[in-house]
Design an enzyme around this catalytic site. Structure first.
Site, mmCIF file in Angstrom:
data_model
loop_
_atom_site.group_PDB
_atom_site.id
_atom_site.type_symbol
_atom_site.label_atom_id
_atom_site.label_comp_id
_atom_site.label_asym_id
_atom_site.label_seq_id
_atom_site.Cartn_x
_atom_site.Cartn_y
_atom_site.Cartn_z
ATOM 1 C CB VAL A 10 49.043 94.750 -20.172
ATOM 2 C CG1 VAL A 10 48.141 94.602 -21.378
ATOM 3 C CG2 VAL A 10 48.362 95.534 -19.056
ATOM 4 C CG PHE A 11 46.494 90.110 -15.391
ATOM 5 C CD1 PHE A 11 46.266 88.823 -15.848
ATOM 6 C CD2 PHE A 11 45.762 90.563 -14.308
ATOM 7 C CE1 PHE A 11 45.335 88.005 -15.242
ATOM 8 C CE2 PHE A 11 44.828 89.753 -13.684
ATOM 9 C CZ PHE A 11 44.609 88.470 -14.150
ATOM 10 N N GLY A 12 44.702 92.017 -17.758
ATOM 11 C CA GLY A 12 43.441 92.739 -17.622
ATOM 12 C C GLY A 12 42.459 91.992 -16.739
ATOM 13 C CE1 TYR A 13 41.281 95.380 -11.730
ATOM 14 C CE2 TYR A 13 43.462 95.152 -12.693
ATOM 15 C CZ TYR A 13 42.548 95.887 -11.968
ATOM 16 O OH TYR A 13 42.884 97.142 -11.505
ATOM 17 N N GLY A 14 39.485 94.017 -15.503
ATOM 18 C CA GLY A 14 38.274 94.831 -15.525
ATOM 19 C C GLY A 14 37.823 95.041 -16.950
ATOM 20 C CB SER A 15 37.061 98.096 -18.924
ATOM 21 O OG SER A 15 38.294 98.791 -18.817
ATOM 22 C CD GLU A 105 43.255 101.146 -17.158
ATOM 23 O OE1 GLU A 105 42.690 101.420 -16.080
ATOM 24 O OE2 GLU A 105 42.732 100.411 -18.015
#
Length: 204
Positions: A10-15, A105
């Site tokens: 999984v790609f995370g870009y925020g929290s 989410e």
């Protein structure tokens, strides 16, 4: 022999950058091309309430963002494009982590598969990973707001996961995200994120 399922990444870009999911086996910095990271998503369950929603980030394709905000003043040459981290989850816990992330989410985000770019041995590689995105047609998408109004909303919002703005608390969102992005990719620059980071501090 039976086929082996690919790992859940999984790609995370925020929290997810500063609060990773559980049961991570490995993590790899990466970035997206053609996307911008914007505080364009209402938060009714983490950084705000249904009566006073906070603001959190989502990824938006640059062409779509131009449609929502022709006046967005931030330069196209920013090299952020959703800079974040790809997390490989321990296969033994994939179902548990998927359930955890779906709940975390749930306020307007849906799973998409995106092309994530990574740099290894000075070579750029492209892989396809899952990513939670608040699409423009979801009920929590707020679109573009004047930066000062957006900063005031972030400053005033408090939810079950803590204040949007609190700098010295473990739950803060805006400041930890800005600091984490700098640590993750010192060479990158996110004009929107860093401009917002300055504005709430100026209101104190």
């Amino acid at each position: 022999m039976g086929s082996i399922n690919p790992p859940f990444v999984v790609f995370g870009y925020g929290s997810l950058i500063f609060k990773p999911p559980p049961h991570v086996q490995s993590q790899t910095p990466g970035f997206l091309k053609g996307y911008v990271r914007r505080f364009a998503q209402e938060s009714h369950d983490h950084r705000g309430t249904p009566e006073n929603p906070g603001r959190v980030v989502t990824l938006i394709h640059k062409e779509d963002w131009d449609h929502f905000s022709g006046s967005d003043a931030f330069p196209d040459e920013d090299i952020v494009w959703g800079r974040g981290i790809s997390y490989t989850i321990d296969p033994a816990y994939e179902a548990e982590v998927r359930e955890y992330l779906d709940y975390r989410e749930k306020d307007g985000y849906t799973m998409e598969t995106l092309h994530v770019h990574t740099i290894e041995d000075e070579m750029e590689n492209i892989t396809i990973h899952d990513c939670y995105v608040g699409r423009p047609d979801n009920p929590s998408f707020i679109g573009s707001e004047p930066l000062d109004d957006l900063a005031q909303r972030i400053w005033a919002s408090v939810g079950p996961s803590g204040p949007n703005k609190a700098y010295h608390l473990p739950q803060e969102y805006l400041y930890r995200l800005a600091e984490s992005v700098r640590q993750l990719a010192p060479e990158s620059f996110d004009s929107h994120l860093f401009a917002l980071e300055v504005r709430p501090r100026m209101t104190t």
